[in-house]
Design a protein around this motif. Sequence first.
Motif, PDB file in Angstrom:
ATOM      1  N   LYS A  86      32.391   8.254  56.277  1.00  0.00           N
ATOM      2  CA  LYS A  86      34.024   8.326  55.734  1.00  0.00           C
ATOM      3  C   LYS A  86      34.754   9.306  56.430  1.00  0.00           C
ATOM      4  O   LYS A  86      34.355  10.189  56.977  1.00  0.00           O
ATOM      5  N   LYS A 110      33.604  19.007  56.215  1.00  0.00           N
ATOM      6  CA  LYS A 110      34.881  18.773  55.043  1.00  0.00           C
ATOM      7  C   LYS A 110      34.459  17.917  53.811  1.00  0.00           C
ATOM      8  O   LYS A 110      34.606  18.275  52.978  1.00  0.00           O
ATOM      9  N   SER A 161      42.861   6.861  56.464  1.00  0.00           N
ATOM     10  CA  SER A 161      44.390   7.248  57.563  1.00  0.00           C
ATOM     11  C   SER A 161      44.223   8.395  58.074  1.00  0.00           C
ATOM     12  O   SER A 161      43.442   9.219  57.587  1.00  0.00           O
ATOM     13  N   ARG A 201      47.832   9.122  47.326  1.00  0.00           N
ATOM     14  CA  ARG A 201      47.025   9.569  48.572  1.00  0.00           C
ATOM     15  C   ARG A 201      47.711   9.947  49.644  1.00  0.00           C
ATOM     16  O   ARG A 201      47.254  11.033  50.471  1.00  0.00           O
ATOM     17  N   ASN A 350      43.756  18.652  61.559  1.00  0.00           N
ATOM     18  CA  ASN A 350      42.393  19.183  62.225  1.00  0.00           C
ATOM     19  C   ASN A 350      42.655  19.747  63.660  1.00  0.00           C
ATOM     20  O   ASN A 350      42.965  19.531  64.499  1.00  0.00           O
ATOM     21  N   SER A 382      40.813  10.033  48.726  1.00  0.00           N
ATOM     22  CA  SER A 382      40.176   8.957  49.068  1.00  0.00           C
ATOM     23  C   SER A 382      38.884   8.809  48.214  1.00  0.00           C
ATOM     24  O   SER A 382      38.573   7.533  47.990  1.00  0.00           O
TER      25      SER A 382
HETATM   26  O1  2IT Z   1      41.041  14.044  58.518  1.00  0.00           O
HETATM   27  C1  2IT Z   1      40.882  13.700  57.304  1.00  0.00           C
HETATM   28  O2  2IT Z   1      40.131  14.398  56.592  1.00  0.00           O
HETATM   29  C2  2IT Z   1      41.469  12.211  57.291  1.00  0.00           C
HETATM   30  N1  2IT Z   1      42.125  11.901  58.040  1.00  0.00           N
HETATM   31  C3  2IT Z   1      41.366  11.613  55.948  1.00  0.00           C
HETATM   32  C4  2IT Z   1      39.977  10.578  56.209  1.00  0.00           C
HETATM   33  C5  2IT Z   1      39.883   9.762  54.933  1.00  0.00           C
HETATM   34  O3  2IT Z   1      38.895   9.064  54.857  1.00  0.00           O
HETATM   35  O4  2IT Z   1      40.749   9.744  54.007  1.00  0.00           O
END
Ligand code: 2IT
Length: 450
Positions: A86, A110, A161, A201, A350, A382
């Motif tokens: 994911k 994470k 996303s 979301r 990130n 998500s």
């Molecule tokens: O960096 C992240 O945690 C995201 N871009 C979200 C990834 C997601 O699968 O919702």
Amino acid sequence: MPDFVEILKNRDPHEREFHQAVHGVLASVKPLLDQRPEYGRAAILQRMTEPERIYTFRIPWADARNQTHVNRGFMVEMNNAVGPFKGGLRFHPSVNQSILKFLAFEQVFKNALTTMPMGGGAGGADFEPKGKSDMEVMSFCQSFMTELFHHIGPNTDIPGSDIGVGAREIGYLFGMYRKLRNEFTGVLTGKSIGWGGSLFRREAPGYGCVYFAAEMLAERWNLTLEGKTCLVSGAGKVALATAEKLIELGARVVTLSDSSGYIYDEEGIDAQKLAFVKRLKYVHRERIREYAEKYPHAVYTPLSENMDHHPLWSHRADCAFPCATQNEIRLKDAYHLINNNVRLVCEGANMPCTSDAVEIFLDKKILYAPGKAANAGGVAVSGLEMTQNSIHLPWSRQELDKRLKMIMKNIHATCLAAAEQYGDPGNYLLGANAAGFLKVADAMLDQGLL
Ligand code: 2IT
Ligand code: NDP
């Protein structure tokens, strides 16, 4: 044993961002590896830094003038020991294997921190959605999915996303998946509300990031965000939701940015001004400099490539929320922040801080929250979207917000407890890395040599 990151560097010399992410975790888990020799015997670290698999593929698509273009697509499946892969999909010209390996690696920890059953991955393409028409973006997304659909599935890999991918892109991707597979499943997250998406979301990583900051201030220093001056970078999904929640909690947000420049509004960006920015960005897909046209008292500063610092981080403030992209706070910026009174840095993006900048924050003992903890609200919602899809039930906004707050509070407590246990109380980086690592490493041990 030679330095582990050196081994990775020799093997894949060009993967700078990935090496940086591994380096960021290594110092935290060293005491853990020393205490638990079974991790060494089972080569847990080596297995965690070698993706389960990576796909790279060609994406041909045609623009409005019928000119064909070819982009490169990637899917990095890093680790699925605690749940299906994911992570986000990123569409940006800078996308390469190193960036997606770093994102997927961070995502593993994470996702473990959320306590939901989600492994870690990341995907995307070196495609630039900016300046493209909806038809062009659709043509690209459909071509991207004609390859991606072979590799994803609601129990295999569930992309969401990231930069350059929002509800529009997820819509086109989902439509093509549904057509190719002839099935309607929760295979992507970030979908629109009317066909399986989760309420808010889009706002989740930003709101969650502010909840995490509020928790740090309350638990550690008995303070609130009310009246605090905040620097926010970016003007995308994470930045605008971060600004929105900060404003709602009574903070004074004075900056926003994009890759061309940033605005400084000394009076503070209020709810009305933010509504203007949301229209600017989400409806018209325009640049942040328009803010200074609309509100002439605000100052717009363009950025140039060869700057050794980002002037956004040189303003006097209490808190900083980097919400644009990786390495946007470098060493010089870290000193500017500290010298300008900033005592809280909470990462919406990130890896927005370079390793030496992080060292400064830890050294000065300010409240520093790494992205893998602070922005986990995005992937957590998500995860809630996946749950809703599989039980075929929608949840209310209040229900989701309540769950998001609880998840962020729990991640905060987990980080603090692990930091204390491993010898550096208050070090959220240590806490997040150690707690995430333990969960995934133990799952890998339980499941044998794979
Ligand atoms: O960096 C992240 O945690 C995201 N871009 C979200 C990834 C997601 O699968 O919702
Ligand atoms: P968006 O595409 O919505 O917005 C990205 C923002 O950052 C834009 O303002 C963009 O400016 C700016 N930006 C992007 N790349 C660069 C760059 N190379 N240099 C300078 N500015 C840049 O992305 P998100 O808001 O979704 O993501 C922002 C950050 O948050 C990323 O680090 C992402 O990985 C992280 N994140 C995202 C989550 C999500 O669910 N979306 C969840 C958790 C973390 P411009 O328009 O000029 O490119």
